[in-house]
Every structure is written in C-alpha cells, then in structure tokens.
Design a protein around this motif. Sequence first.
Motif, PDB file in Angstrom:
ATOM      1  N   ARG A   1       7.515  12.890  -0.233  1.00 31.21           N
ATOM      2  CA  ARG A   1       7.998  11.597   0.240  1.00 31.21           C
ATOM      3  C   ARG A   1       6.877  10.578   0.114  1.00 31.21           C
ATOM      4  O   ARG A   1       5.811  10.741   0.705  1.00 31.21           O
ATOM      5  CB  ARG A   1       8.484  11.651   1.688  1.00 31.21           C
ATOM      6  N   LEU A   2       7.148   9.526  -0.635  1.00 33.61           N
ATOM      7  CA  LEU A   2       6.222   8.421  -0.781  1.00 33.61           C
ATOM      8  C   LEU A   2       6.560   7.333   0.233  1.00 33.61           C
ATOM      9  O   LEU A   2       7.733   7.130   0.558  1.00 33.61           O
ATOM     10  CB  LEU A   2       6.280   7.848  -2.189  1.00 33.61           C
ATOM     11  N   SER A   3       5.523   6.648   0.684  1.00 38.59           N
ATOM     12  CA  SER A   3       5.699   5.531   1.612  1.00 38.59           C
ATOM     13  C   SER A   3       5.004   4.297   1.060  1.00 38.59           C
ATOM     14  O   SER A   3       4.011   4.405   0.335  1.00 38.59           O
ATOM     15  CB  SER A   3       5.108   5.868   2.983  1.00 38.59           C
TER      16      SER A   3
ATOM     17  N   VAL B   1       0.851  -1.190   0.000  1.00 37.80           N
ATOM     18  CA  VAL B   1       0.000   0.000   0.000  1.00 37.80           C
ATOM     19  C   VAL B   1       0.882   1.233   0.000  1.00 37.80           C
ATOM     20  O   VAL B   1       1.687   1.440   0.927  1.00 37.80           O
ATOM     21  CB  VAL B   1      -0.937   0.025   1.217  1.00 37.80           C
ATOM     22  N   GLU B   2       0.711   2.056  -1.041  1.00 38.43           N
ATOM     23  CA  GLU B   2       1.478   3.287  -1.162  1.00 38.43           C
ATOM     24  C   GLU B   2       0.688   4.465  -0.583  1.00 38.43           C
ATOM     25  O   GLU B   2      -0.544   4.457  -0.574  1.00 38.43           O
ATOM     26  CB  GLU B   2       1.813   3.606  -2.629  1.00 38.43           C
ATOM     27  N   SER B   3       1.424   5.482  -0.179  1.00 41.87           N
ATOM     28  CA  SER B   3       0.808   6.731   0.262  1.00 41.87           C
ATOM     29  C   SER B   3       1.815   7.857   0.070  1.00 41.87           C
ATOM     30  O   SER B   3       2.999   7.603  -0.163  1.00 41.87           O
ATOM     31  CB  SER B   3       0.377   6.647   1.732  1.00 41.87           C
ATOM     32  N   GLY B   4       1.319   9.083   0.165  1.00 44.42           N
ATOM     33  CA  GLY B   4       2.210  10.233   0.117  1.00 44.42           C
ATOM     34  C   GLY B   4       2.212  11.007  -1.183  1.00 44.42           C
ATOM     35  O   GLY B   4       2.887  12.038  -1.293  1.00 44.42           O
ATOM     36  N   GLY B   5       1.480  10.521  -2.170  1.00 45.10           N
ATOM     37  CA  GLY B   5       1.427  11.249  -3.427  1.00 45.10           C
ATOM     38  C   GLY B   5       0.670  12.558  -3.270  1.00 45.10           C
ATOM     39  O   GLY B   5       0.033  12.820  -2.251  1.00 45.10           O
ATOM     40  N   GLY B   6       0.743  13.381  -4.304  1.00 43.00           N
ATOM     41  CA  GLY B   6       0.039  14.658  -4.264  1.00 43.00           C
ATOM     42  C   GLY B   6       0.518  15.573  -5.366  1.00 43.00           C
ATOM     43  O   GLY B   6       1.197  15.143  -6.305  1.00 43.00           O
ATOM     44  N   SER B   7       0.163  16.831  -5.229  1.00 43.73           N
ATOM     45  CA  SER B   7       0.548  17.842  -6.211  1.00 43.73           C
ATOM     46  C   SER B   7       1.561  18.786  -5.603  1.00 43.73           C
ATOM     47  O   SER B   7       1.437  19.187  -4.448  1.00 43.73           O
ATOM     48  CB  SER B   7      -0.691  18.629  -6.661  1.00 43.73           C
ATOM     49  N   VAL B   8       2.555  19.135  -6.390  1.00 42.64           N
ATOM     50  CA  VAL B   8       3.626  20.011  -5.911  1.00 42.64           C
ATOM     51  C   VAL B   8       4.140  20.815  -7.084  1.00 42.64           C
ATOM     52  O   VAL B   8       4.036  20.386  -8.240  1.00 42.64           O
ATOM     53  CB  VAL B   8       4.754  19.163  -5.256  1.00 42.64           C
ATOM     54  N   GLN B   9       4.702  21.973  -6.785  1.00 45.40           N
ATOM     55  CA  GLN B   9       5.299  22.778  -7.836  1.00 45.40           C
ATOM     56  C   GLN B   9       6.707  22.295  -8.149  1.00 45.40           C
ATOM     57  O   GLN B   9       7.365  21.668  -7.299  1.00 45.40           O
ATOM     58  CB  GLN B   9       5.323  24.244  -7.420  1.00 45.40           C
ATOM     59  N   ALA B  10       7.158  22.589  -9.333  1.00 46.82           N
ATOM     60  CA  ALA B  10       8.509  22.213  -9.739  1.00 46.82           C
ATOM     61  C   ALA B  10       9.522  22.760  -8.739  1.00 46.82           C
ATOM     62  O   ALA B  10       9.392  23.889  -8.265  1.00 46.82           O
ATOM     63  CB  ALA B  10       8.800  22.745 -11.135  1.00 46.82           C
ATOM     64  N   GLY B  11      10.491  21.928  -8.422  1.00 41.61           N
ATOM     65  CA  GLY B  11      11.484  22.287  -7.424  1.00 41.61           C
ATOM     66  C   GLY B  11      11.135  21.834  -6.027  1.00 41.61           C
ATOM     67  O   GLY B  11      11.979  21.872  -5.126  1.00 41.61           O
TER      68      GLY B  11
END
Length: 127
Positions: free
Chosen positions: A19-21, A5-15
């Motif tokens: 952290r994914l788990s 089971v993965e978690s930690g994804g999302g949206s972020v700006q370049a740079g």
Amino acid sequence: QVQLVESGGGSVQAGGSLRLSCTASLYPYSTYWMGWFRQVPGKEREGVAAIDSFGRTTYADSVKGRFTVSEDNAKNILYLQMSSLKPEDTAMYYCAAYFALWLNNPPRLGTADYRYWGQGTQVTVSS
C-alpha cells in the motif's frame, strides 16, 4: 506551493501486496484530481490510477481488479492498494495532483493533466 510526499514502497514477491501513501501539504481548491503514476528507466511515465474530489476513479487496464485508489479525506492522504503484484509492476511510483475551481470530467491518467508531483517511491516485485 503544494508538496506531495509518497511512502510505502518496497520489495515484495509476485502475488504479494503493498500500500502506497501520498500526503499533500495543502489543497489550494477543494476540487481536484489525484493520481498515481509509474515509470521504469527508459520508458515514459504512465498513469496507473486516479481519484477526484467527487470519488470518481479511473484505472489503467493493466491494473484493473488488482489496484485500488482511495483517500482518507480527514487526513488528506491518498492511497494506492496494490494486490496480486507482478514483476512488470516494478517501477518508481509517483503521486500527482491537479487542483481547479471546478472539474467536470472524471480523473484522467495523462501526465500533462497534473501540475504537482512527488519525488516517487520505488516498488520492486520479484518473481
């Protein structure tokens, strides 16, 4: 049956950083490869980074110096620390695992080398 089971994804700006788990329900053997893969629609799934039970790591050239794979053995959690993210890092990220009685080689990044897969977590990097 091993479940990831993965978690930690999302949206972020370049740079930015994310952290994914990944948590595994069980470890059939103490020797393993655990890896992170990613896929965008219309393209093949590609290996990003992997670690084995001996602590050896392998990285795709595209992420070397920006991503770090690690694990918390006490908690059985696999991590992927992603820094200096680029729009081209946008993808669904998958955790994968391969367990064996013995593994001689450092972890590989081929999808065929892994038996167990998570459902994925989306990472979106905007410019």
